[in-house]
Design a protein around this motif. Structure first.
Motif, PDB file in Angstrom:
ATOM      1  N   SER A  36      40.585  53.854  40.047  1.00 57.70           N
ATOM      2  CA  SER A  36      40.284  53.439  41.415  1.00 57.70           C
ATOM      3  C   SER A  36      41.457  53.796  42.326  1.00 57.70           C
ATOM      4  CB  SER A  36      40.021  51.931  41.490  1.00 57.70           C
ATOM      5  OG  SER A  36      41.236  51.220  41.336  1.00 57.70           O
ATOM      6  N   GLN A  65      34.736  52.768  41.545  1.00 57.82           N
ATOM      7  CA  GLN A  65      34.179  52.569  42.890  1.00 57.82           C
ATOM      8  C   GLN A  65      33.630  53.912  43.380  1.00 57.82           C
ATOM      9  OE1 GLN A  65      32.729  51.992  45.853  1.00 57.82           O
ATOM     10  NE2 GLN A  65      33.939  50.136  46.115  1.00 57.82           N
ATOM     11  N   LEU A  67      32.807  54.994  46.191  1.00 58.59           N
ATOM     12  CA  LEU A  67      33.392  55.458  47.447  1.00 58.59           C
ATOM     13  C   LEU A  67      34.741  56.143  47.242  1.00 58.59           C
ATOM     14  CD1 LEU A  67      32.525  52.464  49.798  1.00 58.59           C
ATOM     15  CD2 LEU A  67      31.448  54.720  49.727  1.00 58.59           C
ATOM     16  N   ASP A  68      35.384  55.910  46.107  1.00 55.22           N
ATOM     17  CA  ASP A  68      36.660  56.559  45.829  1.00 55.22           C
ATOM     18  C   ASP A  68      36.525  58.068  45.651  1.00 55.22           C
ATOM     19  OD1 ASP A  68      37.982  54.134  45.978  1.00 55.22           O
ATOM     20  OD2 ASP A  68      38.235  53.910  43.815  1.00 55.22           O
ATOM     21  N   PRO A  74      39.631  53.347  52.243  1.00 52.58           N
ATOM     22  CA  PRO A  74      39.415  52.000  51.696  1.00 52.58           C
ATOM     23  C   PRO A  74      39.307  50.893  52.742  1.00 52.58           C
ATOM     24  CG  PRO A  74      41.005  53.155  50.359  1.00 52.58           C
ATOM     25  CD  PRO A  74      40.731  54.033  51.560  1.00 52.58           C
ATOM     26  N   TYR A  77      35.713  50.322  53.555  1.00 53.75           N
ATOM     27  CA  TYR A  77      34.757  49.902  52.520  1.00 53.75           C
ATOM     28  C   TYR A  77      33.950  48.677  52.954  1.00 53.75           C
ATOM     29  CZ  TYR A  77      36.914  53.065  49.036  1.00 53.75           C
ATOM     30  OH  TYR A  77      37.373  54.152  48.335  1.00 53.75           O
ATOM     31  N   GLU A  81      29.892  48.317  53.011  1.00 54.83           N
ATOM     32  CA  GLU A  81      29.187  47.188  52.387  1.00 54.83           C
ATOM     33  C   GLU A  81      28.223  46.537  53.381  1.00 54.83           C
ATOM     34  OE1 GLU A  81      31.990  44.480  50.597  1.00 54.83           O
ATOM     35  OE2 GLU A  81      32.945  46.128  49.507  1.00 54.83           O
TER      36      GLU A  81
END
Length: 135
Positions: A36, A65, A67-68, A74, A77, A81
């Protein structure tokens, strides 16, 4: 890709000095690949400020994750969500679903931190995660 890039290449990433880039490679060699982006904070001399500058440019494919693996930073994020929760779908269902994402109105997800242009950029990145936006 932070798990395969050389120290010389990492040193060209925003916020990373040659020392921190070398520390990333040493950490990776001793501990295995990063799972991550948050794990980068375990690298010596890579603090919160450096993390904020570099994390969105460092990709982690097949990490914990999804999205990484994208250019979404970050700190955004929680916005992703909100978008996902607002649509009633899971993150993995939304990523890559261009027709669905194009139907989302960015104005619905703006706040005091993220305006319409940023929400649009994030939606475009979710359409084609990992694409290079440079010409």
């Amino acid at each position: 890709h932070v798990n395969t890039a050389s120290a010389a290449l990492l040193a060209r990433v925003s916020g990373l000095s040659s020392t921190v880039a070398e520390n990333i490679v040493v950490y990776r060699d001793h501990n295995g690949g990063f799972r991550s982006r948050r794990e980068l904070l375990k690298v010596p001399r890579l603090g919160e400020k450096t993390f904020e500058q570099c994390a969105g440019f460092l990709r982690i494919a097949d990490g914990d994750q999804p999205l990484d693996a994208s250019s979404v930073h970050p700190e955004a994020y929680p916005l992703v969500e909100r978008i996902v929760n607002g649509c009633g779908r899971g993150l993995k269902q939304v990523i890559g679903d261009a027709s669905f994402l194009r139907g989302i109105k960015p104005e619905q997800f703006t706040d005091d931190r993220f305006g319409v242009p940023t929400v649009r950029d994030i939606l475009r990145e979710l359409e084609k995660p990992g694409r290079d936006p440079r010409p």
